[in-house]
Design a protein around this motif. Structure first.
Motif, mmCIF file in Angstrom:
data_model
loop_
_atom_site.group_PDB
_atom_site.id
_atom_site.type_symbol
_atom_site.label_atom_id
_atom_site.label_comp_id
_atom_site.label_asym_id
_atom_site.label_seq_id
_atom_site.Cartn_x
_atom_site.Cartn_y
_atom_site.Cartn_z
ATOM 1 N N LEU A 109 -9.437 2.413 86.417
ATOM 2 C CA LEU A 109 -9.010 2.402 84.934
ATOM 3 C C LEU A 109 -7.738 2.188 84.793
ATOM 4 O O LEU A 109 -7.249 1.325 83.676
ATOM 5 C CB LEU A 109 -9.141 4.042 84.299
ATOM 6 N N ASP A 110 -6.682 2.511 85.386
ATOM 7 C CA ASP A 110 -5.158 2.244 85.449
ATOM 8 C C ASP A 110 -5.292 0.698 85.454
ATOM 9 O O ASP A 110 -4.268 0.053 84.593
ATOM 10 C CB ASP A 110 -4.435 2.816 86.487
ATOM 11 N N ALA A 111 -5.840 0.222 86.477
ATOM 12 C CA ALA A 111 -5.610 -1.408 86.694
ATOM 13 C C ALA A 111 -6.384 -2.210 85.472
ATOM 14 O O ALA A 111 -5.731 -2.948 84.984
ATOM 15 C CB ALA A 111 -6.485 -1.596 87.975
ATOM 16 N N VAL A 112 -7.471 -1.668 84.918
ATOM 17 C CA VAL A 112 -7.993 -2.327 83.495
ATOM 18 C C VAL A 112 -6.933 -2.217 82.586
ATOM 19 O O VAL A 112 -6.833 -3.286 82.127
ATOM 20 C CB VAL A 112 -9.322 -1.546 83.233
ATOM 21 N N TYR A 113 -6.444 -1.259 82.516
ATOM 22 C CA TYR A 113 -5.459 -1.044 81.298
ATOM 23 C C TYR A 113 -4.108 -2.073 81.428
ATOM 24 O O TYR A 113 -3.578 -2.657 80.561
ATOM 25 C CB TYR A 113 -4.969 0.473 80.905
#
Ligand code: NAD
Length: 352
Positions: A336-340
């Motif tokens: 999720l961090d990487a998507v954001y």
């Protein structure tokens, strides 16, 4: 001796946890509950006959010798309450998403390791008959090499209101709220490969859409006059794993589409299938063939919550393996961090 349980955060989903504990009869006793909104804690306590009611988790943990707690707060409090409970010697079942970001998730995992206690995540979709069967098909070779999965959770007009659009309390929009369910489910049936890179995009084009009549739908129990909406309304991403497989994700609170979709489609070298149809798309005698599986393959909200709670209690008692360990929550939060981050930079993001 019954396990002594406490429940932190006494809003909507806490009722589903409570239902699960009640099913276990005298194996457990929910002896305490707390909510920073003390009215909610009192109402919850009265509803279920819980005698020890608090307006913060620290007093609850100090004044009761609890064996285990459910953390059912909004996302921003998951880390703080989980770490406090672990440090007080409790086993913890924490709702999804594990935390606001991977840094918090790692802190929680480290606290569990230090305390020598169980930290389980509320990845309830793992408990469904559909997940069980999909994992079997994936593991027993029926699908062959699973190399592409599509996870979709798209709502047309489905912002839950309350705190769900307030980034400071939620950490994000549909990606962290809905996407978490289908990304974890997809990764679970792929055998939990490690994510290595992510390319993603997020949008906020339609906003809250809370002035539109959507005919009803699930709403947060936390009522606010005019909910903040500073999160994405749509997120799309491509996640690459260390086994070469790729997961494509689409998730929205609001999107101008006709039919809402919640599905995971799995494509293997021998067969494909999706959670909504439970047919195998394959080849037989040199012809395309659709093979319908007629077993019970669905996700049932409360019964699967009951299974989750039972698995948590069994795991605490050493009678079963925990079906959703902390390491899978950390992997999810890294995704999720990487998507954001990718959405912000417009570039692919590597995950270590
Ligand atoms: N697994 C699922 O299918 C599912 C479904 C719904 C919600 N959830 C998750 O459950 C969590 C709660 O969601 P909800 O719908 O019940 O929200 P809710 O707003 O109904 O309840 C959350 C409660 O937490 C309380 N709270 C906040 N910070 C606290 C703290 N530090 N200590 C004690 N209480 C605190 C709030 O006052 C509120 O009453 C969220 O993380 C959400 O993502 C999971």
């Amino acid at each position: 001796m019954a396990l002594k349980i406490g429940i932190i955060g006494n809003g909507g989903i806490a009722n589903s946890h409570m239902h699960g504990y009640i099913q276990l009869g005298n194996r457990v006793e929910v002896v305490a509950c707390c909510d920073i909104n003390f009215e909610k804690a009192k109402q919850f306590g009265e509803r279920y006959g819980i005698k020890n009611v608090y307006d913060n988790c620290y007093d609850m943990l100090k004044n009761n010798e609890l064996d285990a707690v459910s953390v059912c707060t909004w996302n921003a409090a998951h880390c703080e309450c989980t770490v406090a409970a672990l440090e007080a010697g409790c086993n913890v079942l924490c709702e999804k998403p594990m935390a606001m970001n991977a840094e918090e998730a790692k802190k929680m995992q480290a606290a569990a390791e230090k305390a020598g206690k169980l930290l389980m995540l509320g990845f309830v979709r793992r408990q469904g008959d559909d997940a069980r069967k999909a994992l079997e098909l994936s593991k027993n070779g029926t699908l062959g090499d699973v190399y592409f999965v599509k996870a979709t959770y798209l709502r047309r007009c489905g912002f839950p209101g309350g705190w769900f659009g307030n980034k400071a309390l939620s950490g994000g929009g549909p990606l962290i709220d809905l996407g978490v369910h289908v990304i974890d489910l997809a990764r679970y049936i792929m055998g939990c490969p490690n994510p290595v890179s992510v390319y993603g995009a997020t949008f906020n084009k339609l906003g809250a859409r809370d002035d539109i009549n959507n005919g009803g739908g699930w709403q947060s129990e936390t009522v606010v006059d005019k909910p903040v909406f500073n999160v994405e309304d749509l997120a799309v991403a491509m996640i690459r794993f260390d086994n070469g497989a790729v997961l494509e994700v689409e998730t929205s609170f609001n999107l101008n589409l006709k039919n809402e979709v919640g599905n995971v489609e799995v494509f293997g070298s021998k067969a494909g299938f999706n959670f909504n149809d439970f047919e195998l798309y394959t080849v037989k005698d040199n012809e395309l063939a659709d093979v319908k599986l007629y077993g019970k393959h669905n996700f049932e909200f409360q019964p699967d919550f009951d299974r989750e709670i039972a698995n948590f209690v069994d795991s605490v008692e050493g009678k079963a393996e925990c079906m959703a360990p902390a390491k899978d929550g950390v992997a999810l939060m890294k995704i999720l961090d990487a998507v954001y981050l990718s959405a912000k930079t417009g570039k692919s993001v590597d995950i270590d």
